[in-house]
Design an enzyme around this catalytic site. Structure first.
Site, PDB file in Angstrom:
ATOM      1  N   GLU A 181      12.933  56.461 -14.503  1.00  0.00           N
ATOM      2  CA  GLU A 181      13.258  55.450 -13.476  1.00  0.00           C
ATOM      3  C   GLU A 181      11.996  54.840 -12.881  1.00  0.00           C
ATOM      4  O   GLU A 181      10.890  55.321 -13.112  1.00  0.00           O
ATOM      5  CB  GLU A 181      14.061  56.096 -12.332  1.00  0.00           C
ATOM      6  N   ASP A 210      21.771  48.891 -12.641  1.00  0.00           N
ATOM      7  CA  ASP A 210      20.836  49.934 -12.215  1.00  0.00           C
ATOM      8  C   ASP A 210      19.594  49.269 -11.620  1.00  0.00           C
ATOM      9  O   ASP A 210      19.692  48.519 -10.659  1.00  0.00           O
ATOM     10  CB  ASP A 210      20.524  50.838 -13.420  1.00  0.00           C
ATOM     11  N   GLU A 216      24.444  63.875  -8.142  1.00  0.00           N
ATOM     12  CA  GLU A 216      25.513  63.664  -9.107  1.00  0.00           C
ATOM     13  C   GLU A 216      26.031  64.989  -9.679  1.00  0.00           C
ATOM     14  O   GLU A 216      25.259  65.905  -9.934  1.00  0.00           O
ATOM     15  CB  GLU A 216      25.012  62.780 -10.252  1.00  0.00           C
ATOM     16  N   ARG A 246      19.944  62.812  -2.040  1.00  0.00           N
ATOM     17  CA  ARG A 246      18.571  62.569  -2.459  1.00  0.00           C
ATOM     18  C   ARG A 246      18.327  61.065  -2.459  1.00  0.00           C
ATOM     19  O   ARG A 246      19.262  60.275  -2.493  1.00  0.00           O
ATOM     20  CB  ARG A 246      18.310  63.131  -3.860  1.00  0.00           C
ATOM     21  N   ASN A 278      17.172  57.545  -4.183  1.00  0.00           N
ATOM     22  CA  ASN A 278      17.240  56.965  -5.516  1.00  0.00           C
ATOM     23  C   ASN A 278      16.177  55.867  -5.580  1.00  0.00           C
ATOM     24  O   ASN A 278      15.046  56.089  -5.178  1.00  0.00           O
ATOM     25  CB  ASN A 278      18.655  56.485  -5.848  1.00  0.00           C
ATOM     26  N   ASN A 311      20.472  51.371  -5.524  1.00  0.00           N
ATOM     27  CA  ASN A 311      19.715  51.097  -6.740  1.00  0.00           C
ATOM     28  C   ASN A 311      18.841  49.859  -6.630  1.00  0.00           C
ATOM     29  O   ASN A 311      18.219  49.628  -5.604  1.00  0.00           O
ATOM     30  CB  ASN A 311      20.659  51.071  -7.949  1.00  0.00           C
TER      31      ASN A 311
END
EC number: 3.1.1.17
Length: 299
Positions: free
Chosen positions: A18, A204, A121, A101, A103, A154
């Protein structure tokens, strides 16, 4: 249209690769592996990847004006000194939500670090809903919460005139826009500018090009799509050899290369055997557009 070329530059097999960001000083691409708990740096000169392990899921990395980097780690904003491999906490959020958490995160044109949270998740894209919030870390290290009830916070970026903030809450299947006040960092007037089609799957990470068009990585869609935020139309689709494309940024000498991260978490052996490059980092050339250099955190 020049011919688009895609190559896997780092086949590291990240669980969830990511937050790609280009570090011009190092001629390198930074990214994170969220579940692998690593901050990674791929050198375009040596073609090698260096990685620093951290003590919690690390979900985004950004440049820092004073040198080195800032990261989102668990539910903390933190500073990372690369050579010393030293992580220091700046501040905590979501203290009442132990299952949360951070992202995705990105720095705005004024040097503020925007990042959002989500519940951990159970399986990829399966989680307790509406647990996340969107935050900003200011240069004086204070934090502001913009809103809550977020599923998976996101992709984020800003329009070229800095008057619009673009944002994705993945499970809304929408790319949203807000009015943006660069002086204060305030956002308002939320609206959807693009709804994803079924085969595009889940929106995303996201970045903007110098023509003001948005590029969105489609998780489980195996592609990045180029959108016109003015018309809400999709202009281009670039398909990748992996399904779980997670985020994208521009980099290289003149920001004409696109880098795309991907994930391998949630794929069984058979799926991985069909997509051996899952979790790799890809470089796309020949798009015919350039990107905007990343802004460094001012704190």
């Amino acid at each position: 249209m020049s011919s688009v070329k895609i190559e896997c530059v780092a086949s590291e097999g990240y669980g969830i690769g990511e937050s790609p960001v280009w570090d011009e000083q190092e001629s390198a691409l930074l990214c994170v592996d969220i579940t692998g708990r690593k901050v990674c740096r791929w050198s375009s000169l040596t073609k090698q990847v260096q990685a620093i392990s951290v003590d919690a899921p690390v979900s985004s990395v950004a440049l820092r004006k004073s040198g080195d980097y800032v990261i989102t780690l668990g539910t903390r904003f933190a500073a990372l000194k690369w050579k010393e491999q030293l992580v220091t906490t700046i501040t905590h959020v979501d203290k009442d939500k132990p299952n949360n958490r951070f992202n995705d995160g990105k720095v705005d044109p004024a040097g503020r670090y925007f990042a959002g949270t989500m519940a951990e998740e159970i399986r990829p894209a399966v989680l307790e809903r509406h647990q996340g919030s969107l935050y900003t870390l200011f240069s004086d290290l204070s934090v502001v919460k913009h809103f809550d009830q977020v599923d998976i916070s996101n992709g984020l970026d800003w329009s070229l005139d800095h008057k619009t903030f673009f944002y994705i809450d993945s499970l809304s299947y929408s790319v949203d826009a807000f009015d943006y006040d660069l002086q204060t960092g305030k956002i308002g007037n939320r609206r959807s500018i693009y709804r994803l089609e079924k085969e595009e799957s889940i929106p995303d990470g996201m970045c903007i090009d110098t023509e003001g068009k948005l590029w969105v990585a489609c998780y489980d869609g195996g592609r990045v799509i180029r959108l016109d935020p003015e018309t809400g139309k999709r202009l281009q689709t670039v398909k990748l050899p992996v399904d779980k494309t997670t985020s994208c940024c521009f980099g290289g000498k003149d920001y004409s290369e696109m880098y795309v991260t991907s994930a391998s978490d949630g794929m069984d052996k058979e799926w991985l055997s069909r997509q051996p490059q899952a979790g790799g980092v890809f470089k796309i050339t020949g798009l015919g557009v350039k990107g905007v250099p990343p802004y460094p955190f001012a704190g």
